[in-house]
Design a protein around this motif. Structure first.
Motif, PDB file in Angstrom:
ATOM      1  N   GLU A  91      30.348  14.816 -15.181  1.00 32.83           N
ATOM      2  CA  GLU A  91      29.815  14.468 -16.501  1.00 32.83           C
ATOM      3  C   GLU A  91      30.276  15.492 -17.531  1.00 32.83           C
ATOM      4  N   PRO A  92      30.616  15.058 -18.755  1.00 37.25           N
ATOM      5  CA  PRO A  92      30.724  13.673 -19.178  1.00 37.25           C
ATOM      6  C   PRO A  92      32.001  13.029 -18.647  1.00 37.25           C
ATOM      7  N   ALA A  93      31.982  11.686 -18.537  1.00 37.91           N
ATOM      8  CA  ALA A  93      33.151  10.951 -18.046  1.00 37.91           C
ATOM      9  C   ALA A  93      34.288  11.064 -19.055  1.00 37.91           C
ATOM     10  N   SER A  94      35.463  11.465 -18.592  1.00 39.53           N
ATOM     11  CA  SER A  94      36.616  11.525 -19.503  1.00 39.53           C
ATOM     12  C   SER A  94      37.908  11.526 -18.698  1.00 39.53           C
ATOM     13  N   MET A  95      38.981  11.143 -19.357  1.00 35.09           N
ATOM     14  CA  MET A  95      40.297  11.204 -18.725  1.00 35.09           C
ATOM     15  C   MET A  95      40.714  12.668 -18.520  1.00 35.09           C
ATOM     16  N   ASP A  96      40.214  13.565 -19.384  1.00 35.21           N
ATOM     17  CA  ASP A  96      40.516  14.992 -19.211  1.00 35.21           C
ATOM     18  C   ASP A  96      39.891  15.505 -17.910  1.00 35.21           C
ATOM     19  N   ALA A  97      38.668  15.060 -17.613  1.00 32.83           N
ATOM     20  CA  ALA A  97      38.012  15.474 -16.359  1.00 32.83           C
ATOM     21  C   ALA A  97      38.794  14.937 -15.163  1.00 32.83           C
ATOM     22  N   SER A  98      39.281  13.696 -15.290  1.00 28.64           N
ATOM     23  CA  SER A  98      40.096  13.108 -14.216  1.00 28.64           C
ATOM     24  C   SER A  98      41.357  13.930 -13.980  1.00 28.64           C
ATOM     25  N   ALA A  99      42.045  14.263 -15.075  1.00 28.27           N
ATOM     26  CA  ALA A  99      43.313  14.998 -14.941  1.00 28.27           C
ATOM     27  C   ALA A  99      43.070  16.371 -14.312  1.00 28.27           C
ATOM     28  N   ALA A 100      42.013  17.050 -14.759  1.00 30.29           N
ATOM     29  CA  ALA A 100      41.713  18.377 -14.199  1.00 30.29           C
ATOM     30  C   ALA A 100      41.425  18.255 -12.704  1.00 30.29           C
ATOM     31  N   ALA A 101      40.678  17.215 -12.320  1.00 31.30           N
ATOM     32  CA  ALA A 101      40.329  17.044 -10.908  1.00 31.30           C
ATOM     33  C   ALA A 101      41.567  16.705 -10.082  1.00 31.30           C
ATOM     34  N   VAL A 102      42.488  15.920 -10.641  1.00 32.27           N
ATOM     35  CA  VAL A 102      43.731  15.578  -9.918  1.00 32.27           C
ATOM     36  C   VAL A 102      44.551  16.850  -9.680  1.00 32.27           C
ATOM     37  N   LEU A 103      44.725  17.664 -10.730  1.00 30.52           N
ATOM     38  CA  LEU A 103      45.557  18.876 -10.582  1.00 30.52           C
ATOM     39  C   LEU A 103      44.941  19.829  -9.562  1.00 30.52           C
ATOM     40  N   ASP A 104      43.618  19.882  -9.545  1.00 31.82           N
ATOM     41  CA  ASP A 104      42.893  20.688  -8.544  1.00 31.82           C
ATOM     42  C   ASP A 104      43.122  20.158  -7.127  1.00 31.82           C
ATOM     43  N   ALA A 105      43.019  18.838  -6.987  1.00 29.69           N
ATOM     44  CA  ALA A 105      43.085  18.222  -5.654  1.00 29.69           C
ATOM     45  C   ALA A 105      44.470  18.347  -5.030  1.00 29.69           C
ATOM     46  N   ILE A 106      45.524  18.316  -5.865  1.00 33.83           N
ATOM     47  CA  ILE A 106      46.876  18.348  -5.288  1.00 33.83           C
ATOM     48  C   ILE A 106      47.361  19.781  -5.053  1.00 33.83           C
ATOM     49  N   GLU A 107      46.664  20.741  -5.632  1.00 31.72           N
ATOM     50  CA  GLU A 107      47.128  22.134  -5.546  1.00 31.72           C
ATOM     51  C   GLU A 107      47.465  22.590  -4.132  1.00 31.72           C
ATOM     52  N   PRO A 108      46.615  22.295  -3.115  1.00 28.60           N
ATOM     53  CA  PRO A 108      46.952  22.756  -1.758  1.00 28.60           C
ATOM     54  C   PRO A 108      48.227  22.124  -1.189  1.00 28.60           C
ATOM     55  N   TYR A 109      48.674  21.008  -1.768  1.00 22.35           N
ATOM     56  CA  TYR A 109      49.856  20.297  -1.246  1.00 22.35           C
ATOM     57  C   TYR A 109      51.146  20.727  -1.941  1.00 22.35           C
ATOM     58  N   VAL A 110      51.004  21.410  -3.082  1.00 26.89           N
ATOM     59  CA  VAL A 110      52.176  21.652  -3.928  1.00 26.89           C
ATOM     60  C   VAL A 110      52.622  23.094  -3.791  1.00 26.89           C
ATOM     61  N   SER A 111      53.872  23.271  -3.332  1.00 31.90           N
ATOM     62  CA  SER A 111      54.371  24.653  -3.265  1.00 31.90           C
ATOM     63  C   SER A 111      54.869  25.000  -4.661  1.00 31.90           C
ATOM     64  N   GLY A 112      54.929  26.268  -4.981  1.00 29.86           N
ATOM     65  CA  GLY A 112      55.347  26.678  -6.320  1.00 29.86           C
ATOM     66  C   GLY A 112      56.780  26.284  -6.644  1.00 29.86           C
ATOM     67  N   GLU A 113      57.589  25.922  -5.621  1.00 28.06           N
ATOM     68  CA  GLU A 113      59.029  25.788  -5.859  1.00 28.06           C
ATOM     69  C   GLU A 113      59.519  24.384  -6.189  1.00 28.06           C
ATOM     70  N   GLY A 114      59.005  23.364  -5.493  1.00 29.68           N
ATOM     71  CA  GLY A 114      59.530  22.013  -5.703  1.00 29.68           C
ATOM     72  C   GLY A 114      59.138  21.454  -7.066  1.00 29.68           C
ATOM     73  N   LEU A 115      59.800  20.376  -7.440  1.00 34.50           N
ATOM     74  CA  LEU A 115      59.460  19.697  -8.700  1.00 34.50           C
ATOM     75  C   LEU A 115      58.131  18.963  -8.552  1.00 34.50           C
ATOM     76  N   LEU A 116      57.418  18.792  -9.664  1.00 32.10           N
ATOM     77  CA  LEU A 116      56.152  18.041  -9.651  1.00 32.10           C
ATOM     78  C   LEU A 116      56.240  16.908 -10.679  1.00 32.10           C
ATOM     79  N   VAL A 117      56.050  15.685 -10.188  1.00 33.45           N
ATOM     80  CA  VAL A 117      56.114  14.505 -11.054  1.00 33.45           C
ATOM     81  C   VAL A 117      54.810  13.720 -10.893  1.00 33.45           C
ATOM     82  N   LEU A 118      54.170  13.391 -12.012  1.00 36.45           N
ATOM     83  CA  LEU A 118      52.976  12.543 -11.985  1.00 36.45           C
ATOM     84  C   LEU A 118      53.354  11.135 -12.436  1.00 36.45           C
ATOM     85  N   ALA A 119      52.879  10.131 -11.695  1.00 40.28           N
ATOM     86  CA  ALA A 119      53.118   8.734 -12.066  1.00 40.28           C
ATOM     87  C   ALA A 119      51.781   8.025 -12.129  1.00 40.28           C
TER      88      ALA A 119
END
Ligand code: MLT
Length: 264
Positions: A61-89
Motif C-alpha cells: 500500500e498504496p497500490a502503484s506501478m512504482d511499487a510494482s517496479a520496485a518489487a520486480v527489481l528486488d525480486a530479480i536481484e538474486p538472479y542477476v549478476s552484475g555483468e550480463g545485460l538486463l532487459v525488461l519486457a
C-alpha cells in the motif's frame, strides 16, 4: 522485502537476463510459449506482479506501478549478476511497470521491450471505471467484467477460431483472486503519463503490437515508438492484445533479433 514470485524459464549462458512482465488480469504463465523460444544464451525470468499468480499475497500500500517496479527489481536481484545485460519486457500492465522502472532505475536497464501497451495516463472516466471494477472484484471475486477479457484480449479471428486460446485465457483469469485484480486496477488508475520518460530515455527499445489489438491499437504503439530515441516497431500478424499468447513464434523472433542487436 519483496515477495514476488519469479519463474526461471531458462538459465542462459551469460548473455544477459530478460525479465518478462505479464498483463492484466493474468500472470506469468502467459509467457510460457514465448519464453521457450527465446535465445538460449539468455536467462529468461518471468515475475508474477503484485496480487496475481504466485504473488497473490503481496499487496503493498498504496497500490502503484512504482511499487510494482520496485518489487520486480528486488525480486530479480538474486538472479542477476552484475555483468550480463538486463532487459525488461512488459505486456500492457507489464509495460506500465517497465515505464515505472525507466522512471526510477533506468541506469540498471540495457534494454526495454514494450508489448501491446500505452504511455498515456487514464482519462478521469477510465480511472473511475477501474475503481468500480476494483470494488466489484473485492466483493464478487474475479468479476464477469474481467472474465469477458478472455476473448476480448484476443484478435476477433483468434477468439472465434482458436477455442484453446480462449480456454487458456479463461483459466488464467479465473484463477486470480479478487484482491489482486482490485490492487492492479487501483495501481493502473493512479499511473502517470510516461511520454516524457520515453522521450528522455536513451535505453534502446523494441515496441511490439498485434495488428488487431483493440486495447492498445497499432497507432497508440506508433506514438510510443516515435517518442523513444532508439526504438523499432514490430507489428505481429494474426494477433490481438495478447500477441505472445496468440503468436509466440513471431514475438520470440522479434525479441531474439532485438536481443542480438544489443550484443553488437
Ligand atoms: C492489460 O492487458 O494489462 C490491460 O489491458 C491493461 C489495462 O487495463 O490498461
Amino acid at each position: 522485502m519483496s515477495t514476488l514470485h519469479v519463474t526461471q524459464f531458462h538459465a542462459g549462458t551469460g548473455a544477459g537476463t530478460l525479465v518478462l512482465l505479464h498483463g492484466f488480469p493474468v500472470d506469468s504463465r502467459m509467457w510460457a510459449a514465448t519464453a521457450s523460444l527465446v535465445d538460449a544464451s539468455w536467462q529468461v525470468l518471468a515475475v508474477d506482479l503484485p496480487g496475481l499468480g504466485g504473488s497473490a499475497d503481496y499487496l503493498p500500500e498504496p497500490a502503484s506501478m512504482d511499487a510494482s517496479a520496485a518489487a520486480v527489481l528486488d525480486a530479480i536481484e538474486p538472479y542477476v549478476s552484475g555483468e550480463g545485460l538486463l532487459v525488461l519486457a512488459g505486456l500492457s500492465m507489464g509495460g506500465y511497470v517497465v515505464q515505472a522502472a525507466l522512471r526510477s532505475n533506468s541506469e540498471l536497464l540495457d534494454g526495454v521491450i514494450f508489448l501491446d501497451t500505452r504511455a498515456n495516463a487514464d482519462s478521469p472516466e477510465a480511472a473511475a471505471n477501474r475503481l468500480k471494477i476494483a470494488d466489484e472484484s473485492l466483493q464478487l471475486g474475479t468479476s464477469a467484467l474481467v472474465s469477458a477479457m478472455a476473448s476480448s484480449t484476443l484478435s476477433e479471428a483468434n477468439a472465434h477460431s482458436r477455442p484453446e486460446l480462449v480456454s487458456f485465457m479463461s483459466e488464467l483469469i479465473t484463477s486470480q483472486r479478487g484482491s489482486g485484480v482490485a490492487w492492479s486496477q487501483q495501481a493502473m488508475a493512479s499511473r502517470p503519463d510516461s511520454f516524457d520518460t520515453l522521450r528522455q530515455t536513451t535505453v534502446p527499445a523494441l515496441v511490439i503490437v498485434g495488428v488487431d489489438d483493440q486495447v492498445s491499437p497499432v497507432d497508440v504503439m506508433q506514438d510510443m515508438n516515435q517518442a523513444l530515441t532508439e526504438s523499432s516497431l514490430v507489428v505481429i500478424a494474426d494477433a490481438g492484445h495478447m500477441s505472445p499468447v496468440e503468436q509466440p513464434a513471431a514475438v520470440a523472433e522479434a525479441i531474439n533479433e532485438y536481443l542480438g542487436s544489443l550484443h553488437a
